[in-house]
Every structure is written in structure tokens, then in C-alpha cells.
Design an enzyme around this catalytic site. Sequence first.
Site, PDB file in Angstrom:
ATOM      1  CE1 TYR A  98     -29.353 -35.162  44.396  1.00  0.00           C
ATOM      2  CE2 TYR A  98     -30.642 -36.994  45.234  1.00  0.00           C
ATOM      3  CZ  TYR A  98     -29.425 -36.438  44.905  1.00  0.00           C
ATOM      4  OH  TYR A  98     -28.280 -37.175  45.062  1.00  0.00           O
ATOM      5  CB  SER A 134     -29.191 -40.831  43.770  1.00  0.00           C
ATOM      6  OG  SER A 134     -29.694 -40.941  45.095  1.00  0.00           O
ATOM      7  CE  LYS A 142     -28.118 -37.208  41.491  1.00  0.00           C
ATOM      8  NZ  LYS A 142     -26.779 -37.080  40.916  1.00  0.00           N
TER       9      LYS A 142
END
Length: 265
Positions: free
Chosen positions: A173, A158, A177
Site C-alpha cells: 500500500y 496518502s 501511494k
Amino acid sequence: MHLPKPGDAHVLDLFSLKGKVAIVTGGSRGIGLEIVKAYAEAGASVASIYRSSSTAHQLAADLSSTHGVTIRAYQCDVSDETAVGAVFERIVADFGGKIDILVANAGICYTAAAEDMSTAEFRSEMGVNFDGPWFCARAAAKYFKAQGSGGNIIFTTSISGMIVNIPDKQAIYNASKAGLIHLAKSLSIEWIDFCRVNCVSPGYIWTDMLDGVPKELSDEWVALTPAKRMGETYELKGAYLFCASNASSFMTGANIVVDGAYTVP
Ligand code: NDP
């Protein structure tokens, strides 16, 4: 060290996945479903892994008959290492004894102030987003190494693994990533004899993952994106096909960013 050369061919043939077997995690919805369709359109047979979807099996059957290739759905929680090993064994047995491509795409995203996040939430998010791709990559690598015919691993990372938005509240998160991008780089070197490892980092794409995002926030993302819009899932198909096919035979350890230039300024 030797990265296999597939040989030169017509450019469209370089993109073909005819005869290949792909495993796509998170293939029941959103970005993963688009990858399943893209690979089927390119001629691959696909095993699509989901966690709790009630429609995954019917969807796979429908896509199989539309595309004339085998597509099957498999339930597995990718954060469970034992379950991952077992499902890969089943898939290899069901698909003629081999796999060629793994897309570790399943992911979840919690939005919470870092200090409010429980250890259970932290473990759950890292479990799906980081442990899961690692378990899947290691399971796939075992087959790639034994097969000796090359293999392709693609992590869905991402732009959040590259930059941090303000205000974001997605620390775990983002970290999961970022870790995955670096894991891909490390594995690309360690495993160069038997597979390639690359990342696709999407920008903002409307999927179920963004359900509940307030309009003011998505408006802000659009304003910050030089392309002045969000992406559609089908706009990722080319990047995933490129990474999985012989068209990218000399590319490993790369991160393909598909974000309407969000991360450029
Ligand atoms: P969705 O929420 O639309 O789909 C998530 C998929 O992951 C579903 O197929 C779901 O299965 C599966 N899944 C979730 N948890 C597990 C688990 N524990 N084990 C197995 N499968 C699981 O998400 P997106 O399509 O938006 O996201 C796909 C990937 O793309 C994620 O890694 C995400 O982080 C990344 N990404 C998304 C962006 C976006 O803007 N949407 C931007 C950048 C990256 P089920 O249907 O059974 O629940």
C-alpha cells in the site's frame, strides 16, 4: 510549454465548477463520495465510478435531485485497462462529449507481513492503487489533449506514500501511494500543455477502509497526530475543490497533505 491562464475573477467564482464534468473513481463510499458531493455542490456534473456497490445508482440519483446537477454511477474495475477505456467513452458520450476533471481516488489496503503476501494479493493491490490511476489518467489525458481546454487530474494518495508507520505491515500500500505521488510529479511536467496533475494525501480518516482496525492501533494514530484526532471525510472537500478549480490554476505537480500535522514532526 504553456499552462492555460483562466483569467482573474471574484475569489468565490474561482472555486466554481459550473459547467464542468468530473469523473470520480471510488465515488460510492467514503472519501470519494464526499468528493462527488463537493463537486456537485460547486456546480459540476459528476460520473461516479464504483466496483461492486449495490447502492451507487440510487445514491447518484438521490444526489442529482438534491444538487440539481447530473450525477450518474458507472460500474468499472479500475485495474482493468480495457474496462477503463470503455467506461470513459461511455461517460464522455453521456456527458455531452467532454470531461474536465478526473479524481483517481479508488483504492484498497491489505495489511499483511510482506513475506506472507501472495503475488496475487500484490498484483491486486497495485492493480487498484497504482495501475488504476494510471489507466484512468491516460484515458482522461487523451480527451484533455483533444479538447484543448485544459483539464485536471487529482490522485488520492496518502501520508503512507510519504512516511512509514511502525509497525505497519502495509508495504505494498505504502509503495503504491509513493509511486503515485511521483507519477503525478512526472505527468505534471510531461502533460503541462494540456492538463494539471496534483495529489491529495489524507491522513487517517474514518471510512470503511479502516473497518477492522483494532482500537489500540487507532488510539496510537491519534496519539501520534498533533491534532489529537482523526479526520472526517468532509474535511477533505476543500482540498479536492481547490485542486479541481481555477483557484489552483498555477498549481501542478503538488501534493496537498491533509493530516492534522501527522507528517510534520
Ligand atoms: P473506502 O473503502 O471507503 O472506499 C473505497 C472506494 O473505492 C469504494 O467506492 C469502492 O467501490 C472503490 N473501489 C475499490 N476497488 C475498486 C476497483 N477495483 N475499481 C473501482 N472502484 C473501486 O475507502 P476510502 O474512502 O477510505 O479511500 C479512498 C481513497 O483514499 C483510497 O485511495 C485510499 O487509499 C485513500 N486514503 C484513505 C485514507 C483513510 O484513512 N481512509 C487515508 C489516506 C488515503 P465499491 O463501493 O463498489 O466497493
